[in-house]
Design an enzyme around this catalytic site. Structure first.
Site, short mmCIF file in Angstrom:
data_model
loop_
_atom_site.label_atom_id
_atom_site.label_comp_id
_atom_site.label_asym_id
_atom_site.label_seq_id
_atom_site.Cartn_x
_atom_site.Cartn_y
_atom_site.Cartn_z
N HIS A 52 0.85 -1.19 0.00
CA HIS A 52 0.00 0.00 0.00
C HIS A 52 0.89 1.24 0.00
O HIS A 52 1.94 1.24 0.63
CB HIS A 52 -0.91 0.02 1.25
N ASP B 244 -7.98 -5.34 0.18
CA ASP B 244 -8.51 -6.19 -0.88
C ASP B 244 -8.08 -7.65 -0.77
O ASP B 244 -8.56 -8.49 -1.53
CB ASP B 244 -8.10 -5.63 -2.25
N1 ACO Z 1 3.97 -7.59 -4.68
C1 ACO Z 1 5.30 -7.59 -4.85
N2 ACO Z 1 6.08 -6.51 -4.73
C2 ACO Z 1 5.48 -5.37 -4.42
C3 ACO Z 1 4.10 -5.28 -4.21
C4 ACO Z 1 3.34 -6.44 -4.35
N3 ACO Z 1 2.02 -6.43 -4.18
N4 ACO Z 1 3.77 -4.01 -3.91
C5 ACO Z 1 4.91 -3.31 -3.92
N5 ACO Z 1 5.96 -4.13 -4.22
C6 ACO Z 1 7.37 -3.76 -4.28
C7 ACO Z 1 7.69 -3.00 -5.56
O1 ACO Z 1 8.07 -3.87 -6.61
C8 ACO Z 1 8.82 -2.13 -5.08
O2 ACO Z 1 9.98 -2.93 -4.98
P1 ACO Z 1 11.44 -2.34 -5.40
O3 ACO Z 1 11.74 -1.30 -4.36
O4 ACO Z 1 12.35 -3.52 -5.36
O5 ACO Z 1 11.27 -1.75 -6.77
C9 ACO Z 1 8.43 -1.76 -3.65
O6 ACO Z 1 7.63 -2.87 -3.21
C10 ACO Z 1 7.64 -0.45 -3.54
O7 ACO Z 1 6.51 -0.57 -4.39
P2 ACO Z 1 5.88 0.63 -5.21
O8 ACO Z 1 5.23 0.07 -6.45
O9 ACO Z 1 6.87 1.72 -5.38
O10 ACO Z 1 4.77 1.11 -4.17
P3 ACO Z 1 3.56 2.08 -4.49
O11 ACO Z 1 3.27 2.80 -3.24
O12 ACO Z 1 3.82 2.90 -5.71
O13 ACO Z 1 2.36 1.07 -4.87
C11 ACO Z 1 0.54 -0.43 -4.66
C12 ACO Z 1 1.35 0.70 -3.99
C13 ACO Z 1 0.06 0.03 -6.04
C14 ACO Z 1 -0.69 -0.71 -3.81
C15 ACO Z 1 1.43 -1.69 -4.77
O14 ACO Z 1 1.81 -2.13 -3.49
C16 ACO Z 1 0.74 -2.81 -5.54
O15 ACO Z 1 0.82 -2.85 -6.79
N6 ACO Z 1 0.06 -3.75 -4.83
C17 ACO Z 1 -0.70 -4.81 -5.49
C18 ACO Z 1 -2.05 -4.27 -5.98
C19 ACO Z 1 -3.01 -4.02 -4.83
O16 ACO Z 1 -3.20 -4.85 -3.96
N7 ACO Z 1 -3.66 -2.85 -4.88
C20 ACO Z 1 -4.70 -2.47 -3.88
C21 ACO Z 1 -4.19 -1.37 -2.99
S1 ACO Z 1 -5.40 -0.97 -1.78
C22 ACO Z 1 -6.52 -0.06 -2.63
O17 ACO Z 1 -6.24 0.69 -3.52
C23 ACO Z 1 -7.89 -0.21 -2.26
#
Ligand code: ACO
Length: 437
Positions: free
Chosen positions: A308, A366
């Protein structure tokens, strides 16, 4: 509110300037850079708005490190345990919990606005039976902007209130119509003798040829899920509603833009994606393989329902929903749900894995919600629609807060331009291809 100053030094001129630091009631202070360009000729640069507060708001507070979520100051755990979705809707939209009379009047007004115009109902026939319900809901909500000319003067507080009741009341009806259209079944009209969630279940699952009794356990579970999804401050869809609304756009069209933003798998679309992922993983023995894929960035595989932007700790909503899964599945006699068992195991293994620990990736709202929707018999393509119904309350609360702010201006971010510098037009016949040049 208190304020002090932040000293900023311009490395070119050596001049130092003072930027005001503003504090809210709780949470980190913000640096007010609204005069940065006027005074210093530069803009701030913050792709994806990771550290930018876009507005003042009194609605919802999140402390992502501590895993805290407050609606108008009330912890979401207390509201989940003691309140109802209608009460929470009133709280978010009006600022305080209603007394008994206010709650009755509000619920009554929502109940009286549940029907949709018959012409609007016919719009569904234009969609293929396999159209994604989020596409139908977004289109039909936008189409509502063509129906209420007499009562959408955004500068009239009473018109704003009527809009807010109409959209909250009609979203379940529109969602149910999309569902019935997908099934090829006749539309079921709303029943105003039922509460909000019971009515929704009736419109979803009743058929004209049989009587239908709403399961109170299912209605209660839905009510709880709606409370937990009702608002989450300036998330992507809420910011979209605010941005569209800031132009003075028709409010139904602004809400429709929120539905569209919510649909993405990085946001509300994750609940549908989680179930698809769990089915893809299939068995506990396969978890290490998929965790390996997560670590291989070229695979583009992410654990859906994990991570998140704000929470770097447990999402408090995920904890409540996980506990709720145990209770709801047991009450519905479905406690041998293999996908829930797999999800629990996946959470357990991921939370001990260095990749997730070092990045502070925890289950979000979620991760478990789809398991409950599936136990209630709601089809997977409708999960994000359920989220949209609940979040409509939050979108409306934010739109109302923004529109009634006398200092509201159109939202308009800036950019760092990295394209070609000025160049002159050359007629087509005289242009050289890149290879020739
Ligand atoms: N699985 C694996 N790796 C992940 C995940 C994940 N679900 N989420 C983040 N990471 C990793 C990224 O690859 C990144 O790694 P790195 O530093 O090696 O490049 C690091 O964690 C930071 O991630 P970002 O993408 O920069 O985080 P951001 O804050 O931009 O994204 C998000 C947040 C979109 C929710 C992300 O965690 C994600 O894609 N999660 C999966 C989708 C999801 O569950 N979305 C629902 C969110 S809740 C809502 O909106 C209601």
């Amino acid at each position: 509110m208190s304020s002090n100053n932040f000293e900023l030094k311009n490395p070119e001129s050596g001049l130092t300037t003072s930027l005001p630091v503003r504090s809210g009631t709780i949470g980190p202070a913000v640096l007010d850079i609204s005069n940065l360009n006027r005074d210093h000729g530069v803009f701030s640069y913050d792709p994806a708005f990771a550290v930018t507060a876009s507005c003042d708001s009194k609605i919802t507070y999140i402390d992502g490190d501590a895993g805290v979520l407050l609606y108008r100051g009330y912890p979401v755990e207390q509201l989940a345990e003691k309140s109802s979705f209608m009460e929470v809707a009133y709280l978010l939209m009006y600022g305080d919990l209603p007394d008994a009379t206010q709650l009755q009047e509000f619920s009554g007004s929502i109940g009286r606005h549940t029907m949709i115009n018959e012409s609007l109902l016919r719009f569904f026939n234009g969609f293929h039976h396999d159209a994604h319900p989020m596409a139908m809901v977004s289109a039909v909500v936008a189409s509502m902007s063509a129906f209420y000319h007499d009562s959408t003067d955004i500068h009239n507080p009473r018109h704003r209130e009527i809009f807010s009741h109409r959209i909250v009341a009609k979203l379940p009806t529109i969602a149910a119509a999309a569902h019935k259209h997908s099934l090829g079944q006749p539309f079921i009209y709303p029943r105003n003798d039922l509460d909000y969630c019971s009515n929704m279940l009736s419109m979803f699952f009743a058929v004209p040829c049989e009587s239908y009794t709403v399961d109170p356990i299912a209605a209660k579970a839905l009510d709880l899920l709606f409370i937990l999804h009702a608002d989450h401050e300036q998330n992507a869809s809420t910011s979209t509603v605010r941005l569209a609304g800031s132009t003075g756009a028709n409010p139904y069209a602004a809400i429709s833009s929120g539905v569209a933003a919510l649909w993405g798998p990085a946001h509300g679309g994750a609940n549908e994606a989680v179930l698809a992922m769990l089915e893809q993983i299939g068995r506990v023995e396969n978890i290490p393989k998929y965790l390996g894929m997560v670590k291989d960035k070229s695979s583009h595989f992410r654990l859906m329902g994990f991570g998140h932007r704000i929470y770097k700790n447990f999402d408090p909503r995920a904890k409540i929903i996980r506990d709720m899964c145990h209770q709801v599945l047991a009450k519905l006699g479905r406690n041998d749900n293999p996908l829930f068992e797999l999800a629990l195991k996946l959470e357990d293994i991921a939370l001990k894995d260095e990749y997730f620990v070092s990045r502070k990736l925890y289950p979000n709202v979620d991760f478990y919600s789809g398991i409950i929707y599936s136990a209630l018999g709601i089809p997977r393509s409708m999960y994000t629609v359920m989220f949209a119904i609940a979040r409509t309350v939050g979108w409306v609360a934010h739109w109302l807060e923004m529109i009634s702010d006398p200092n509201m201006r159109i939202s308009r971010p800036r950019q760092l331009y990295t394209g070609p510098v000025r160049r002159d037009y050359v007629p087509a016949a005289q242009r050289k291809t890149l290879q020739e040049a």
